[in-house]
Write a protein that holds these residues in place. Structure first.
Motif, short mmCIF file in Angstrom:
data_model
loop_
_atom_site.label_atom_id
_atom_site.label_comp_id
_atom_site.label_asym_id
_atom_site.label_seq_id
_atom_site.Cartn_x
_atom_site.Cartn_y
_atom_site.Cartn_z
N ALA A 1 -34.22 21.56 20.38
CA ALA A 1 -32.87 22.11 20.27
C ALA A 1 -31.82 21.02 20.39
CB ALA A 1 -32.66 23.18 21.33
N THR A 2 -32.06 20.05 21.28
CA THR A 2 -31.11 18.96 21.45
C THR A 2 -31.00 18.13 20.18
OG1 THR A 2 -31.59 18.86 23.83
CG2 THR A 2 -30.56 16.93 22.84
N ARG A 3 -32.13 17.82 19.57
CA ARG A 3 -32.10 17.06 18.31
C ARG A 3 -31.42 17.85 17.21
NH1 ARG A 3 -37.45 15.82 19.88
NH2 ARG A 3 -38.29 17.29 18.33
N GLN A 4 -31.65 19.16 17.19
CA GLN A 4 -31.06 20.00 16.15
C GLN A 4 -29.54 20.06 16.27
OE1 GLN A 4 -32.29 21.70 13.42
NE2 GLN A 4 -34.20 20.59 13.76
N ILE A 5 -29.02 20.24 17.48
CA ILE A 5 -27.57 20.34 17.62
C ILE A 5 -26.91 19.00 17.32
CG2 ILE A 5 -27.36 19.77 20.09
CD1 ILE A 5 -25.52 22.65 18.33
N ARG A 6 -27.59 17.91 17.64
CA ARG A 6 -27.03 16.59 17.35
C ARG A 6 -27.03 16.34 15.83
NH1 ARG A 6 -29.56 13.57 21.14
NH2 ARG A 6 -27.74 13.48 22.52
N SER A 7 -28.13 16.68 15.16
CA SER A 7 -28.17 16.51 13.70
C SER A 7 -27.19 17.44 13.00
CB SER A 7 -29.59 16.78 13.19
OG SER A 7 -30.49 15.78 13.62
N ALA A 8 -27.05 18.66 13.53
CA ALA A 8 -26.13 19.63 12.92
C ALA A 8 -24.68 19.20 13.07
CB ALA A 8 -26.34 21.00 13.54
N SER A 9 -24.39 18.26 13.96
CA SER A 9 -23.01 17.80 14.11
C SER A 9 -22.53 17.04 12.88
CB SER A 9 -22.88 16.92 15.37
OG SER A 9 -23.51 15.66 15.19
N PHE A 10 -23.46 16.65 12.00
CA PHE A 10 -23.10 16.00 10.74
C PHE A 10 -22.90 17.02 9.62
CE2 PHE A 10 -25.27 12.68 13.14
CZ PHE A 10 -24.48 11.56 12.90
N GLU A 11 -22.99 18.31 9.92
CA GLU A 11 -22.85 19.38 8.94
C GLU A 11 -21.68 20.28 9.31
OE1 GLU A 11 -27.74 19.58 8.40
OE2 GLU A 11 -26.67 21.03 9.68
N PRO A 12 -21.08 20.98 8.34
CA PRO A 12 -19.95 21.87 8.64
C PRO A 12 -20.42 23.22 9.18
CG PRO A 12 -20.33 21.83 6.29
CD PRO A 12 -21.29 20.84 6.88
N VAL A 13 -21.08 23.18 10.36
CA VAL A 13 -21.56 24.40 11.00
C VAL A 13 -21.15 24.37 12.46
CG1 VAL A 13 -23.83 23.32 11.32
CG2 VAL A 13 -23.60 25.80 11.58
#
Length: 456
Positions: A370-382
């Motif tokens: 989950a931590t990796r996902q939220i960090r990677s998602a910070s590069f997306e408009p979500v």
């Protein structure tokens, strides 16, 4: 032979060789920032619609049992066409006229559009009638009407213009349109400037969609209309009154959630998220993701039709599971909207943002994922709005995600509510809940634009 009509001219459909259903086609060449939308109004002999159901347009595509049907827009070479089909023989006896008009989508006037023409012909056949009309400062224009004269149906070129857009044209034939608020009286001291709006779609298009939505809800779902209006007040305060976004609802289906589903707490929240979806999303559908040990994406998503039983139907279809995997759910959401869930180190921009409402009652078993996902998602408009049901102290991991360092932009918010806040004797009010759902989203939108995550 094509019958060419100028303003006020008319011809019988049978005389023009049209003995069955006809298709009325509006043709134009779009100008930068200016487009048009075709509409039709079924009126009585008094020139007024019988009800708002007699208004046919892109969001209400048929009337009178399909006797009048909007066929939609399409490209034809370098031009755009918008069409409506009319079956005169199927129209009710009290409908004596079908008025064909169009309004502008964007700034400008009809005089700024080239190649403007209206044609009437059989389904799938060449034009039999052409109306040639001049356009100038109008922002809405009645082009033609198909009308009954004794036993005969005829078509007339009209050319009646309006400078107040769709509202003026619709009001002229009796469609109810919400009045604009009156301007405030001048004050001795000017109020502080409002926060700059963060909405992006053309005002005319989105405002019209919201007016149409409220009209539909008034007759089909009055309770949902109240929620949509309450959500709208919260959004207006934040400059989001005409904002467009995709909306997702991510629901924990681990076994510990059983009591919350039985009590109706999840259904209550789902209805509030649907209200946001109806305000934000052009298609009015909230995409739903379920997670426990596995991730599921029910189809169709949450929409107005059947929303009262949506959660009950889900729990019949999907059994509760014994694990809680945030990371897997987040990966599924990212894959659905951005094509994959891989780790990112560069911005992945898009036209429309995604607002995710993420509901859970406990900590996950895949914290590192989950931590990796939220960090990677910070590069997306979500944007991730996490909501925990239970004491705030049991959601320390969600609080860590909310405050996580090393992200491209802060892309999450978290708050906790008790079950009694949703279903107790004095539950949290709808306006307070919507305010909490919008606490950090407007600021995230501005950051996302500044950092190149949103393209408009």
């Amino acid at each position: 032979m094509v019958h060419v009509l100028t303003r006020g001219g008319n011809v019988g459909l049978a005389q023009a060789g049209l003995t069955g259903p006809v298709v009325v086609t509006l043709t134009w060449t779009p100008a930068p920032g200016v487009d048009a939308d075709l509409s039709a109004f079924l009126t009585t002999g008094a020139g007024k619609v019988r009800s708002d159901d007699d208004f046919v347009f892109y969001n209400q595509p048929s009337a009178a049992g399909g006797a009048v049907r909007h066929l939609g827009r399409s490209a034809r070479g370098g031009a755009t066409v918008d069409q409506v089909r009319i079956d005169p023989a199927a129209l009710p006896p009290d409908v004596e006229k079908v008025v064909i008009g169009a309004s502008l989508d964007g700034a400008g006037t009809f005089g700024g559009l080239s190649g403007l023409a209206v044609e009437v012909g059989p389904e799938g056949g060449p034009a039999a009638v052409r109306c040639e009309l001049a356009a100038g400062p109008e922002t809405a224009l009645v082009f033609a009407e198909v009308y009954r004269r004794g036993p005969e149906w005829k078509v007339r070129a009209v050319g009646q213009g309006f400078t107040n857009g769709l509202a003026g044209m619709a009001t002229d034939v009796g469609v109810s349109v919400d009045d604009e608020p009156a301007p405030a009286a001048p004050q001795a001291a000017a109020p502080p400037p409002a926060a700059p709006p963060v909405s992006t779609p053309p005002v005319s298009t989105e405002k019209r969609r919201l007016v149409d939505l409220e009209k539909k809800l008034a007759t089909t779902a009055p309770q949902m209309l109240s929620l949509v209006k309450t959500a709208g007040v919260s959004l207006e305060k934040r400059g989001l009154g005409e904002h467009t976004a995709r909306v997702a609802l991510v629901l924990d289906i681990s076994g510990s959630m059983a009591a919350l589903y039985r009590a109706g707490a999840v259904q209550r929240l789902a209805e509030r998220v649907l209200a946001l979806g109806l305000r934000f999303d052009d298609d009015g559908v909230v995409d739903v993701f379920l997670f426990g040990k596995h991730v599921h994406r029910p189809e169709p998503g949450l929409r107005l039709e059947g929303h009262q039983q949506y959660i009950a139907d889900l729990t019949q279809q999907y059994r509760l599971e014994y694990d809680t995997r945030y990371g897997a759910a987040m990966a599924a959401v990212r894959a659905a909207y951005f094509g994959d869930s891989r780790e990112r180190v560069e911005p992945q921009p898009a036209q429309v943002p995604v607002y995710v409402m993420f509901l859970t009652d406990g900590a996950p078993s895949d914290k590192s994922v989950a931590t990796r996902q939220i960090r990677s998602a910070s590069f997306e408009p979500v944007f991730w709005q996490f909501m925990g049901i239970g004491p705030e102290r049991q959601f320390s991991f969600l609080q860590r995600l909310d405050d996580l360092e090393g992200r491209y932009t802060d892309n999450a918010d978290f708050f906790a509510v008790a079950q009694d806040d949703l279903m107790g004797r004095r539950p949290i009010s709808d306006d307070a809940l919507f305010d909490r759902l919008m606490t950090e989203y407007p600021d995230w939108l501005r950051r996302a634009r500044d950092r190149g995550l949103l393209l408009r």
